[in-house]
Structure formats: C-alpha cells, structure tokens
Design a protein around this motif. Sequence first.
Motif, PDB file in Angstrom:
ATOM      1  N   LEU A  61       4.261   1.524   1.137  1.00  0.00           N
ATOM      2  CA  LEU A  61       4.414   0.431   0.178  1.00  0.00           C
ATOM      3  C   LEU A  61       4.412   0.930  -1.266  1.00  0.00           C
ATOM      4  N   GLY A  62       4.087   2.198  -1.466  1.00  0.00           N
ATOM      5  CA  GLY A  62       4.057   2.759  -2.808  1.00  0.00           C
ATOM      6  C   GLY A  62       2.771   2.466  -3.554  1.00  0.00           C
ATOM      7  N   HIS A  63       1.724   2.071  -2.834  1.00  0.00           N
ATOM      8  CA  HIS A  63       0.426   1.813  -3.457  1.00  0.00           C
ATOM      9  C   HIS A  63      -0.365   3.113  -3.575  1.00  0.00           C
ATOM     10  N   GLU A  64      -1.176   3.201  -4.625  1.00  0.00           N
ATOM     11  CA  GLU A  64      -2.072   4.343  -4.754  1.00  0.00           C
ATOM     12  C   GLU A  64      -3.081   4.308  -3.610  1.00  0.00           C
ATOM     13  N   LEU A  65      -3.499   5.487  -3.153  1.00  0.00           N
ATOM     14  CA  LEU A  65      -4.446   5.545  -2.042  1.00  0.00           C
ATOM     15  C   LEU A  65      -5.885   5.365  -2.520  1.00  0.00           C
ATOM     16  N   LEU A  66      -6.113   4.260  -3.174  1.00  0.00           N
ATOM     17  CA  LEU A  66      -7.454   3.878  -3.597  1.00  0.00           C
ATOM     18  C   LEU A  66      -8.091   3.047  -2.479  1.00  0.00           C
ATOM     19  N   PRO A  67      -9.399   3.120  -2.319  1.00  0.00           N
ATOM     20  CA  PRO A  67     -10.053   2.350  -1.252  1.00  0.00           C
ATOM     21  C   PRO A  67      -9.696   0.867  -1.261  1.00  0.00           C
ATOM     22  N   LYS A  68      -9.605   0.249  -2.444  1.00  0.00           N
ATOM     23  CA  LYS A  68      -9.285  -1.188  -2.505  1.00  0.00           C
ATOM     24  C   LYS A  68      -7.883  -1.460  -1.969  1.00  0.00           C
ATOM     25  N   ASN A  69      -6.931  -0.565  -2.218  1.00  0.00           N
ATOM     26  CA  ASN A  69      -5.564  -0.754  -1.725  1.00  0.00           C
ATOM     27  C   ASN A  69      -5.479  -0.537  -0.216  1.00  0.00           C
ATOM     28  N   VAL A  70      -6.180   0.490   0.262  1.00  0.00           N
ATOM     29  CA  VAL A  70      -6.173   0.773   1.707  1.00  0.00           C
ATOM     30  C   VAL A  70      -6.835  -0.369   2.460  1.00  0.00           C
ATOM     31  N   GLU A  71      -7.955  -0.871   1.953  1.00  0.00           N
ATOM     32  CA  GLU A  71      -8.653  -1.975   2.627  1.00  0.00           C
ATOM     33  C   GLU A  71      -7.847  -3.274   2.579  1.00  0.00           C
ATOM     34  N   GLY A  72      -7.163  -3.509   1.476  1.00  0.00           N
ATOM     35  CA  GLY A  72      -6.292  -4.686   1.387  1.00  0.00           C
ATOM     36  C   GLY A  72      -5.142  -4.606   2.380  1.00  0.00           C
ATOM     37  N   THR A  73      -4.588  -3.410   2.522  1.00  0.00           N
ATOM     38  CA  THR A  73      -3.503  -3.208   3.493  1.00  0.00           C
ATOM     39  C   THR A  73      -4.037  -3.379   4.905  1.00  0.00           C
ATOM     40  N   ARG A  74      -5.223  -2.840   5.171  1.00  0.00           N
ATOM     41  CA  ARG A  74      -5.826  -2.983   6.501  1.00  0.00           C
ATOM     42  C   ARG A  74      -6.034  -4.463   6.839  1.00  0.00           C
ATOM     43  N   ALA A  75      -6.474  -5.246   5.866  1.00  0.00           N
ATOM     44  CA  ALA A  75      -6.672  -6.684   6.088  1.00  0.00           C
ATOM     45  C   ALA A  75      -5.345  -7.365   6.433  1.00  0.00           C
ATOM     46  N   LYS A  76      -4.270  -6.958   5.765  1.00  0.00           N
ATOM     47  CA  LYS A  76      -2.944  -7.532   6.064  1.00  0.00           C
ATOM     48  C   LYS A  76      -2.503  -7.130   7.475  1.00  0.00           C
ATOM     49  N   LEU A  77      -2.772  -5.887   7.864  1.00  0.00           N
ATOM     50  CA  LEU A  77      -2.415  -5.431   9.207  1.00  0.00           C
ATOM     51  C   LEU A  77      -3.198  -6.203  10.262  1.00  0.00           C
ATOM     52  N   LYS A  78      -4.470  -6.442  10.008  1.00  0.00           N
ATOM     53  CA  LYS A  78      -5.296  -7.219  10.942  1.00  0.00           C
ATOM     54  C   LYS A  78      -4.766  -8.652  11.067  1.00  0.00           C
ATOM     55  N   ARG A  79      -4.302  -9.218   9.952  1.00  0.00           N
ATOM     56  CA  ARG A  79      -3.736 -10.574   9.996  1.00  0.00           C
ATOM     57  C   ARG A  79      -2.468 -10.589  10.853  1.00  0.00           C
ATOM     58  N   LEU A  80      -1.644  -9.541  10.737  1.00  0.00           N
ATOM     59  CA  LEU A  80      -0.429  -9.454  11.561  1.00  0.00           C
ATOM     60  C   LEU A  80      -0.772  -9.275  13.035  1.00  0.00           C
ATOM     61  N   VAL A  81      -1.902  -8.645  13.329  1.00  0.00           N
ATOM     62  CA  VAL A  81      -2.366  -8.548  14.718  1.00  0.00           C
ATOM     63  C   VAL A  81      -2.736  -9.934  15.223  1.00  0.00           C
ATOM     64  N   LYS A  82      -3.460 -10.704  14.417  1.00  0.00           N
ATOM     65  CA  LYS A  82      -3.855 -12.066  14.810  1.00  0.00           C
ATOM     66  C   LYS A  82      -2.643 -12.966  15.032  1.00  0.00           C
ATOM     67  N   LEU A  83      -1.572 -12.720  14.271  1.00  0.00           N
ATOM     68  CA  LEU A  83      -0.351 -13.518  14.421  1.00  0.00           C
ATOM     69  C   LEU A  83       0.485 -13.062  15.617  1.00  0.00           C
ATOM     70  N   GLY A  84       0.089 -11.954  16.238  1.00  0.00           N
ATOM     71  CA  GLY A  84       0.808 -11.470  17.412  1.00  0.00           C
ATOM     72  C   GLY A  84       2.036 -10.642  17.080  1.00  0.00           C
ATOM     73  N   ILE A  85       2.147 -10.168  15.848  1.00  0.00           N
ATOM     74  CA  ILE A  85       3.304  -9.374  15.439  1.00  0.00           C
ATOM     75  C   ILE A  85       3.034  -7.888  15.645  1.00  0.00           C
ATOM     76  N   LEU A  86       1.803  -7.471  15.359  1.00  0.00           N
ATOM     77  CA  LEU A  86       1.395  -6.085  15.559  1.00  0.00           C
ATOM     78  C   LEU A  86       0.303  -6.022  16.615  1.00  0.00           C
ATOM     79  N   THR A  87       0.062  -4.821  17.112  1.00  0.00           N
ATOM     80  CA  THR A  87      -1.069  -4.586  17.996  1.00  0.00           C
ATOM     81  C   THR A  87      -1.918  -3.482  17.399  1.00  0.00           C
ATOM     82  N   GLU A  88      -3.178  -3.472  17.771  1.00  0.00           N
ATOM     83  CA  GLU A  88      -4.071  -2.396  17.353  1.00  0.00           C
ATOM     84  C   GLU A  88      -4.540  -1.703  18.624  1.00  0.00           C
TER      85      GLU A  88
END
Length: 98
Positions: A61-88
């Motif tokens: 996504l072109g975001h800096e690898l700062l903890p806040k950016n990584v955690e925000g991305t992880r939260a979005k990935l978890k939301r996509l798992v809940k929507l059934g689009i991604l799996t973990e």
Amino acid sequence: MREAETHLAHLAITCKTVTGLADRLPAVAPELPEHSDYPRILAAFNQTAGPLRAKDVCEALGHELLPKNVEGTRAKLKRLVKLGILTEADTGNFARKQ
C-alpha cells in the motif's frame, strides 16, 4: 387424483430446473467497507499466489512500516476475514478465500 399427480410432477420438474440454474448464478460478493485501502488490499492479494502478512500488505500500500500503520492494516485484514473475503490460515498469514 390424476390432477394432483400431474401437479406434483410439474413441481418436481420445476425444482430440478431451479436447482440446476442456481449453480450458474454468480456468487454475490460482500460490500467492502468505505475506505480507499480495501480495494488496494484486494489488489495486493490478486498479485500474489501465497499468503501475506500485515507488513507485506502495508508495503504494497506504500505505507511506512510504523507499528500504527501495520496494526491498522492488520485490523483491515481481520475485517476482510469477518466478511468472508480473506482467510487467516495461520496467525498473521492472510490469503484470498478460494
């Protein structure tokens, strides 16, 4: 009695026809949350065959690898798992649902 049997036969034919057509209908994809990162996240998964970690997606996504950016991305990935689009598959490894 004959009329009831004819009606039952027609219902059986209709059931068979509808069941056969249901396999041809496209799957309805859930709507993505309203944020510009979600389509870009899915594009990152479309460009790879294997699972991705939150850091990998953050880089894509072109975001800096700062903890806040990584955690925000992880939260979005978890939301996509809940929507059934991604799996973990493993903890922290996300993949496109097949």
